[in-house]
Scaffold this motif. Structure first.
Motif, PDB file in Angstrom:
ATOM      1  N   TYR A  62      23.290   6.599  75.571  1.00 56.59           N
ATOM      2  CA  TYR A  62      22.760   5.275  76.134  1.00 56.59           C
ATOM      3  C   TYR A  62      20.693   5.682  76.016  1.00 56.59           C
ATOM      4  O   TYR A  62      20.163   4.661  76.004  1.00 56.59           O
ATOM      5  N   GLY A  63      20.547   6.732  75.918  1.00 59.66           N
ATOM      6  CA  GLY A  63      18.807   7.034  75.973  1.00 59.66           C
ATOM      7  C   GLY A  63      18.227   7.044  77.187  1.00 59.66           C
ATOM      8  O   GLY A  63      17.280   6.537  77.228  1.00 59.66           O
ATOM      9  N   VAL A  64      19.054   7.333  78.301  1.00 61.27           N
ATOM     10  CA  VAL A  64      18.646   7.021  79.706  1.00 61.27           C
ATOM     11  C   VAL A  64      18.583   8.353  80.340  1.00 61.27           C
ATOM     12  O   VAL A  64      19.492   9.250  80.013  1.00 61.27           O
ATOM     13  N   GLN A 111      13.409   4.209  67.302  1.00 58.01           N
ATOM     14  CA  GLN A 111      14.460   3.658  66.782  1.00 58.01           C
ATOM     15  C   GLN A 111      15.175   4.632  65.925  1.00 58.01           C
ATOM     16  O   GLN A 111      16.477   4.800  65.898  1.00 58.01           O
ATOM     17  N   SER A 112      14.450   5.510  65.106  1.00 59.36           N
ATOM     18  CA  SER A 112      15.089   6.474  64.387  1.00 59.36           C
ATOM     19  C   SER A 112      15.899   7.682  65.091  1.00 59.36           C
ATOM     20  O   SER A 112      16.875   8.049  65.051  1.00 59.36           O
ATOM     21  N   GLN A 113      14.997   7.853  66.429  1.00 55.03           N
ATOM     22  CA  GLN A 113      15.701   8.878  67.212  1.00 55.03           C
ATOM     23  C   GLN A 113      17.010   8.429  68.007  1.00 55.03           C
ATOM     24  O   GLN A 113      18.101   8.887  68.165  1.00 55.03           O
ATOM     25  N   ARG A 114      16.886   7.061  68.128  1.00 57.91           N
ATOM     26  CA  ARG A 114      18.179   6.535  68.989  1.00 57.91           C
ATOM     27  C   ARG A 114      19.174   5.814  68.010  1.00 57.91           C
ATOM     28  O   ARG A 114      20.259   5.536  68.311  1.00 57.91           O
ATOM     29  N   SER A 123      13.693  -1.144  74.016  1.00 64.15           N
ATOM     30  CA  SER A 123      13.205  -0.828  75.403  1.00 64.15           C
ATOM     31  C   SER A 123      12.399   0.431  75.277  1.00 64.15           C
ATOM     32  O   SER A 123      12.952   1.306  74.428  1.00 64.15           O
ATOM     33  N   ILE A 124      11.379   0.502  76.064  1.00 69.51           N
ATOM     34  CA  ILE A 124      10.511   1.796  76.001  1.00 69.51           C
ATOM     35  C   ILE A 124      10.642   2.329  77.363  1.00 69.51           C
ATOM     36  O   ILE A 124      10.829   1.534  78.464  1.00 69.51           O
ATOM     37  N   ARG A 125      10.253   3.489  77.738  1.00 65.89           N
ATOM     38  CA  ARG A 125      10.278   4.120  78.957  1.00 65.89           C
ATOM     39  C   ARG A 125       8.624   4.184  79.599  1.00 65.89           C
ATOM     40  O   ARG A 125       7.843   3.900  78.823  1.00 65.89           O
ATOM     41  N   GLN A 126       8.529   4.310  80.869  1.00 71.78           N
ATOM     42  CA  GLN A 126       7.261   4.529  81.497  1.00 71.78           C
ATOM     43  C   GLN A 126       6.341   5.663  80.680  1.00 71.78           C
ATOM     44  O   GLN A 126       5.415   5.558  80.291  1.00 71.78           O
TER      45      GLN A 126
END
Length: 167
Positions: A62-64, A111-114, A123-126
Motif C-alpha cells: 500500500y506504500g504506507v 508513480q514508478s516506485q509504486r 497521494s504523497i507523504r509529509q
C-alpha cells in the motif's frame, strides 16, 4: 489477537485500501495475485489473524508505514485523521513546465516506485512535501501555498503543514 483489536486493525486496512481507490478484487489484480481478495477481506473483517510479516508486506504494497495500519498508532488516538496530501496530476499537466518540472519528475518517480499509473491523483507523504520544499528552495508551508494556488494540492493540506510545524 483480541477480536476488538482485529476489527480495529481491519478497519485501518480497509481505510487505506479505499483511500487508494482499490476494491478487494483491485488489490488482487494490482498485486498480480500475491494478495487474494478473500484473504485481504478476511483481514479487514477481523476474521483472520495477520502475522507481523504479512502486515509489513501489506503496508509496503500500500506504500504506507506499518504504524499507519496499527490501531492506536497515533498519539492519543487522534480524533481526526490528518488531511491527505493528494496531488491533482491532471491539473499539474496544465502548470507551465518551468514551474512544475521538478514536481512532475518527482511525481513520476513515485508513480514508478509504486507501480501506480492512474494518472489522475497521487497521494504523497509529509516527507515528500519536505523533500519537494528543499528542491524548490522554499519552506514546506510556502510550497504548500504555491501548490494550492496552482490548483495541484487541496487547500486542506494547509492543516497538515500547520500540524507538522507545531510538532
Amino acid at each position: 489477537m483480541s477480536s476488538d483489536y482485529a476489527k480495529q486493525l481491519g478497519a485501518k486496512l480497509r481505510a487505506i485500501r479505499t483511500q487508494q481507490g482499490l476494491s478487494l478484487h483491485g488489490v488482487e489484480e494490482k498485486s498480480q495475485g500475491r494478495w487474494k481478495a478473500v484473504v485481504v477481506g478476511s483481514y479487514e473483517r477481523g476474521d483472520r489473524a495477520v502475522t507481523v510479516q504479512r502486515l509489513a508486506e501489506l503496508a509496503e504494497f500500500y506504500g504506507v508505514p506499518v504504524q499507519e495500519l496499527l490501531p492506536g498508532g497515533t498519539p492519543g488516538g487522534a480524533a481526526e485523521p490528518p488531511p491527505r496530501l493528494v496531488l491533482d496530476l491532471e491539473r499539474l499537466t496544465q502548470v507551465p513546465s518551468e514551474k512544475a518540472g521538478p514536481l512532475q519528475r518527482y511525481a513520476a518517480t513515485i508513480q514508478s516506485q509504486r507501480g501506480d499509473y492512474n494518472g489522475k491523483v497521487l497521494s504523497i507523504r509529509q516527507d515528500d512535501l519536505r523533500t519537494l520544499a528543499v528542491i524548490y528552495d522554499q519552506s514546506p508551508s510556502i510550497l504548500t501555498e504555491q501548490l494550492i494556488s496552482w490548483g495541484v494540492l487541496n487547500p486542506d493540506a494547509r492543516r497538515a503543514v500547520r500540524e507538522e510545524d507545531a510538532s
